[in-house]
Every structure is written in structure tokens, then in C-alpha cells.
Design an enzyme around this catalytic site. Structure first.
Site, PDB file in Angstrom:
ATOM      1  N   ASN A 168       0.805  -1.224   0.000  1.00 11.05           N
ATOM      2  CA  ASN A 168       0.000   0.000   0.000  1.00 11.05           C
ATOM      3  C   ASN A 168       0.839   1.276   0.000  1.00 11.05           C
ATOM      4  OD1 ASN A 168       0.822  -0.637   2.608  1.00 11.05           O
ATOM      5  ND2 ASN A 168      -1.086   0.001   3.581  1.00 11.05           N
ATOM      6  N   LYS A 191      12.756  -6.635   1.037  1.00  9.96           N
ATOM      7  CA  LYS A 191      11.879  -7.397   0.152  1.00  9.96           C
ATOM      8  C   LYS A 191      10.541  -6.663   0.045  1.00  9.96           C
ATOM      9  CE  LYS A 191       9.049 -10.763   0.999  1.00  9.96           C
ATOM     10  NZ  LYS A 191       7.917 -10.314   0.108  1.00  9.96           N
ATOM     11  N   SER A 244       0.109  -8.202   7.261  1.00 11.74           N
ATOM     12  CA  SER A 244      -1.044  -8.767   7.972  1.00 11.74           C
ATOM     13  C   SER A 244      -0.634  -9.456   9.268  1.00 11.74           C
ATOM     14  CB  SER A 244      -1.762  -9.768   7.075  1.00 11.74           C
ATOM     15  OG  SER A 244      -0.963 -10.934   6.903  1.00 11.74           O
ATOM     16  N   VAL A 245      -1.604  -9.630  10.155  1.00  4.44           N
ATOM     17  CA  VAL A 245      -1.360 -10.306  11.432  1.00  4.44           C
ATOM     18  C   VAL A 245      -0.916 -11.759  11.227  1.00  4.44           C
ATOM     19  CG1 VAL A 245      -2.424 -11.103  13.581  1.00  4.44           C
ATOM     20  CG2 VAL A 245      -2.884  -8.792  12.746  1.00  4.44           C
ATOM     21  N   PRO A 246      -1.598 -12.551  10.377  1.00  8.54           N
ATOM     22  CA  PRO A 246      -1.156 -13.950  10.211  1.00  8.54           C
ATOM     23  C   PRO A 246       0.286 -14.066   9.714  1.00  8.54           C
ATOM     24  CG  PRO A 246      -3.361 -13.663   9.301  1.00  8.54           C
ATOM     25  CD  PRO A 246      -2.843 -12.291   9.626  1.00  8.54           C
ATOM     26  N   THR A 247       0.670 -13.218   8.738  1.00  4.24           N
ATOM     27  CA  THR A 247       2.039 -13.264   8.237  1.00  4.24           C
ATOM     28  C   THR A 247       3.010 -12.765   9.292  1.00  4.24           C
ATOM     29  OG1 THR A 247       1.190 -12.876   6.013  1.00  4.24           O
ATOM     30  CG2 THR A 247       3.552 -12.625   6.321  1.00  4.24           C
ATOM     31  N   GLU A 265       4.650  -4.253  12.295  1.00  2.00           N
ATOM     32  CA  GLU A 265       3.614  -3.231  12.086  1.00  2.00           C
ATOM     33  C   GLU A 265       2.510  -3.922  11.307  1.00  2.00           C
ATOM     34  OE1 GLU A 265       1.128  -1.080  10.818  1.00  2.00           O
ATOM     35  OE2 GLU A 265       2.521  -0.277   9.337  1.00  2.00           O
ATOM     36  N   CYS A 299      -3.530   0.588   6.930  1.00  2.00           N
ATOM     37  CA  CYS A 299      -3.670  -0.231   8.133  1.00  2.00           C
ATOM     38  C   CYS A 299      -4.239   0.532   9.330  1.00  2.00           C
ATOM     39  CB  CYS A 299      -2.327  -0.855   8.501  1.00  2.00           C
ATOM     40  SG  CYS A 299      -0.998   0.357   8.620  1.00  2.00           S
ATOM     41  N   GLU A 402     -10.711  -6.550   9.496  1.00  2.00           N
ATOM     42  CA  GLU A 402     -10.086  -5.534   8.651  1.00  2.00           C
ATOM     43  C   GLU A 402     -10.460  -5.784   7.188  1.00  2.00           C
ATOM     44  OE1 GLU A 402      -5.822  -3.280   8.397  1.00  2.00           O
ATOM     45  OE2 GLU A 402      -5.758  -5.462   8.570  1.00  2.00           O
TER      46      GLU A 402
END
Length: 505
Positions: A168, A191, A244-247, A265, A299, A402
Site C-alpha cells: 500500500n 523485500k 497482515s497479522v497472520p504473516t 507493524e 492499516c 479488517e
């Protein structure tokens, strides 16, 4: 040197750019992929056409980049802070000089409007200037001990840091992670997101042109597999991740195996609380800024808008009128205020949230549909009309999860105590906001918010001087501000005895 891709930008328009240059960068130059077999198309969001091919880096390439960064770190870390500052200031100057070209490339790859992209590039060079100003101030303490002995602390770099960015804010995030890292004497391997890979390598070329040692800022392309290789590499000292939270959980888990420092973050579902004593015009503007920047793909957006019941009708009338008037279309036109979403899957996901909200009883006051601009070249783009949802409840999917798209969920409230409890009833804690004329209430609410940032009578104002980061599952560590120096350095204590050794043995 950094002119290569940028040279074509002044005459470029939406739907005309094709990028063929390599997107990897280490050892002071662009590096062609070893193999092309795993190439993934990168799409131009405004048209749906292929912009370039992204080839993920494998183990050998990741190792080569990290070794290159480590060699550069050995030189850079030995330079005085003021020497590093001079190089960084030159990089900031080059970015400032080429801001229009970089912004145009950013808008083409990401879909955000050129108006926003220009602001983003300005944030980027300011970030580098800010940390250049801190590079010469890094210092420890001197502590006197009994008998003439003393000790001192040294603030030292960590080594090779890894930055993993989101799609983003591609250029901004690359500078936000690299500027404090470089100021402290580190090298960084970055990356970018596989969906927005083209401007990070421009930054690498600019750093090279400014005079950093070859390898100090490297760019490796790829997705989850490349990210995993970076997190596991033994020469990496720290990983800073935005996403994202899972990653983020996976990044933390992988980094923990070799006890690497981590900054996360992550996502948010931030509350924006609008009291009846607010300046309504400003509250409406704040709600729009809190929901529709970068097509809602931010975010820290305030996507749960709590409005005190007495002013709900006036607020909804005005916010819907202004949302309907948002010009959606070609991101390179100065008059456009909302471009396309980043990808077709993201568009479908956001439209799915709107559909689910309707099933759960929310009322769509405007937008929430696929949008087809009148310009024929934009027919394949990933556009939707910005959406305002009314009749929302705290237990709805659109209020709890989200969405990461241009969807505002509006909820009524009655009392301050009630809305604070509801606002904090989330696993996220990235940002929050409050609109009120009552200064005591404003600070009281800000103190009560379980979030890393609270905006009073405004929203989404994030100057580089201010720390940014989350509470709870929105992550930990901070980016921006002076405190970030602590996250890219480590303290060494040196104890100096001036007399004889006292021993028990």
C-alpha cells in the site's frame, strides 16, 4: 544511474508502461534472476494489464544479497555518524529532485492517485533527512563508579537488517525502514511486496548514486518463500515487517528460532469517535480521510466510525453526500481522488465484505459496487465505488474484521463510557481518533484508547517525527520518531577499572 526506469516517466500515461529491467539489486547493481521459471505477473491496477514479471529470489540469491549487505555493513558501520549523514542527505536531495517521476511510477504500480503519491514521496525524502539529522547524535552514557573506576555505554549497529514491506505504501515503507537502519550504521536487505515491486529498486539506485557502499541497501524480490529464507538466514540480525497479522506471526516465529530482533507493524480496525459537541464539518472531513485514503487500503484507517446518536442524521447526510462526490478513475489525473484497488482478488474480497454486511443487516447508504470508468483503457481496472454502511452492530463481520478497502462502517453510541468500552473491544490496537470541542474529554478518551496512536480532531496525520506502531495484535516496536533508533541499535556496556582488582580468591 537511477534514471533508467524513471526516464520514460514524464511522457508515460496509464496503460502505456512496461518494465523489463531486473528488479533485484545487490552489490551496487541490478541483478538478473538466475531462473525465470517461477515468474509471476505484476498487474497495473488501473487497467488490469501486465506491468512486468516478478521472479522470486531463491536461497542462493538471498544468500548473495545478504553477503553483499554484510560486506557493506563492515565499511558503513565504521564511518562517523556525520559521514553517514552526508550520504543520506544526498539521497534525500536526489529523491526530492525526481519526486514527480517516482510518484508517477508508484501510482502506476500501486493504483493510488498521483496526488497521494506525490505526498508519499515527500514523506520519503523527509524520513531520510530526519534520520540523517540523528546519525551524528548517537551516543551512550558515562557512569562514575567508586574508587575512580568508571563505565560507559556505546550505541552500536545490529548488522544486516531485513525489511519486508507492504504494497500500500511501497516507496514510503522502504524509506521508513532503511533510513533509521542506515543512520545507526546497519545494512538492509529489503523485500517489497510481490504486487508492488518496482520502486524499491529505484531507491536502491538512489542510495548507490548518493554514495553508500555497494550492497548497503539490497532488494530481493519474492513472496512467502523468499521471506522465509530472509528470516532464517544466520547473518540477519533483525527483521522489520509490515503486513497482515497472520504473516506477522509467522515472521516472528521464524525469527525467534535464531533470536533475531523483530519489529511488527500489522493490521488494524481502528475506532473513530465523534461526539455531538464536535465541529461537524471537521468530523466529516476526518471520517473521509480516515477511510478513503489509498482506496481504504491503509492499516491505521478509522473504519469503525462511532457517532453520538444525537448528530447521527446530520453526519450521515453529509458524509454520504461527500462520498458520492469522490471522483474515481485514472490515478494519474490530478482531479482523481480515488484510484483502483491493488488487485482483482483484493477487489473481490472487499466487495464480498459489503455483500456479507448486507446479509447481516447493514444498510448500504452509497457505493459498494464495482465501478467501470468511462475511459475505455480503464475497463479492466480494479475499481469500486466508495461505500458507507449504516445500521451496523459491533458483532458484524464488517465491524470486527479488517476490510482494507473503501468501506466505512458507522455505528451509533450514547455515552462516553459506553463508546470507550466498545472502541477497545477488539484484538487490534493500531490507531484511534476522537472529535470533540471538550478538551478534557479529548485527552481523557485519548488516554483510554488501547492503541499506539490517538488523533484528536483530525485523522491519519503521521509526521515522520512521531513514533508509529501498535498495541495488542497490531504489533510491537515503533517506526518513525527518535525512539526508532533504539530498534536499530544495541547497547554495549564497557567497565573500566582504574585501580587494583579486589578478589575473593
Amino acid at each position: 544511474m537511477a534514471q533508467s526506469t524513471l526516464d520514460s516517466m514524464p511522457g508515460a500515461s496509464t496503460g502505456t508502461v512496461v518494465i523489463t529491467e531486473p528488479l533485484n539489486f545487490w552489490g551496487g547493481k541490478r541483478v538478473k534472476p538466475r531462473e525465470e521459471k517461477n515468474a509471476e505477473p505484476v498487474f497495473e491496477p488501473a487497467t488490469g494489464r501486465v506491468l512486468c514479471q516478478m521472479v522470486p529470489c531463491g536461497a542462493e540469491e538471498v544468500d548473495e544479497a545478504i553477503q553483499s549487505a554484510y560486506a557493506a555493513y563492515q565499511k558503513w558501520s565504521k564511518m562517523a555518524g556525520m559521514e553517514r549523514a552526508r550520504v543520506m542527505l544526498e539521497a534525500a536531495r536526489i529523491i526530492r529532485e525526481r519526486r514527480e517521476k517516482i510518484a508517477k511510477l508508484e501510482a502506476i504500480n500501486n493504483g493510488k492517485t498521483i496526488t497521494e503519491a506525490l505526498v508519499n514521496i515527500d514523506i520519503s525524502w523527509k524520513s531520510i533527512e530526519y534520520y540523517a539529522g540523528l546519525a551524528g547524535t548517537l551516543a551512550g552514557q558515562h557512569i562514575q563508579l567508586p574508587g575512580g573506576a568508571f563505565a560507559y555505554s556505546r550505541r552500536e549497529p545490529l548488522g544486516v537488517c531485513v525489511g519486508i514491506g507492504a504494497w500500500n505504501f511501497p516507496f514510503v515503507i522502504a524509506t521508513m525502514k532503511s533510513a533509521p537502519a542506515l543512520a545507526c550504521g546497519n545494512a538492509i536487505v529489503y523485500k517489497p511486496s510481490p504486487m508492488a515491486p518496482v520502486t524499491a529498486v529505484i531507491l536502491a539506485e538512489i542510495y548507490k548514486e548518493a554514495g553508500v557502499p555497494d550492497g548497503l541497501f539490497c532488494v530481493v524480490q519474492g513472496g512467502a518463500e523468499t521471506g522465509s529464507l530472509l528470516c532464517h538466514h544466520p547473518k540477519v540480525a533483525k527483521v522489520s515487517f509490515t503486513g497482515s497479522v497472520p504473516t506477522g506471526k509467522k515472521v516472528m516465529e521464524m525469527s525467534a528460532k535464531s533470536v533475531k530482533q523483530v519489529t511488527l507493524e500489522l493490521g488494524g480496525k481502528s475506532p473513530l469517535i465523534i461526539f455531538k459537541d464536535c465541529e461537524l464539518e471537521n468530523a466529516v472531513k476526518g471520517a473521509l480521510m480516515a477511510n478513503f485514503l489509498t482506496q481504504g487500503q491503509v492499516c491505521c484507517n478509522g473504519t469503525r466510525v462511532f457517532v453520538q446518536r444525537e448528530i447521527m442524521p446530520q453526519f450521515l447526510e453529509e458524509v454520504v453526500k461527500r462520498t458520492k462526490a469522490i471522483p474515481v478513475g485514472d490515478p494519474l489525473l490530478g482531479s482523481t481522488r480515488m484510484g483502483p484497488l491493488i488487485s482483482k482478488p483484493q477487489l473481490e474480497k472487499v466487495l464480498g465484505f459489503v455483500s456479507q454486511a448486507k446479509k447481516e443487516g447493514a444498510r448500504v447508504l452509497c457505493g459498494g459496487d464495482p465501478f467501470v470508468p468511462s475511459d475505455p483503457k480503464l475497463k479492466g481496472g480494479y475499481f469500486m465505488s466508495p461505500c458507507v454502511l449504516d445500521n451496523c452492530r459491533d458483532d458484524m463481520t464488517c465491524v470486527k474484521e479488517e476490510i482494507f478497502g473503501p468501506v466505512m462502517s458507522v455505528l451509533p453510541f450514547d455515552t462516553e463510557e459506553e463508546v470507550i468500552q466498545r472502541a477497545n473491544n477488539t484484538t487490534f490496537g493500531l490507531a484511534s481518533g476522537v472529535f470533540t470541542r471538550d478538551i478534557s474529554r479529548a485527552h481523557r478518551v485519548a488516554a483510554s484508547m488501547e492503541a499506539g496512536t490517538c488523533f484528536i480532531n483530525n485523522y491519519n496525520i503521521n509526521p515522520i517525527e512521531l513514533p508509529f506502531g501498535g498495541y495488542k495484535m497490531s504489533g510491537f516496536g515503533r517506526e518513525n520518531g527518535q525512539v526508532t533508533i533504539e530498534y536499530y541499535s544495541q547497547l554495549k556496556t564497557v567497565v573500566v577499572e582504574m585501580g587494583d582488582v579486589e578478589s575473593l580468591f
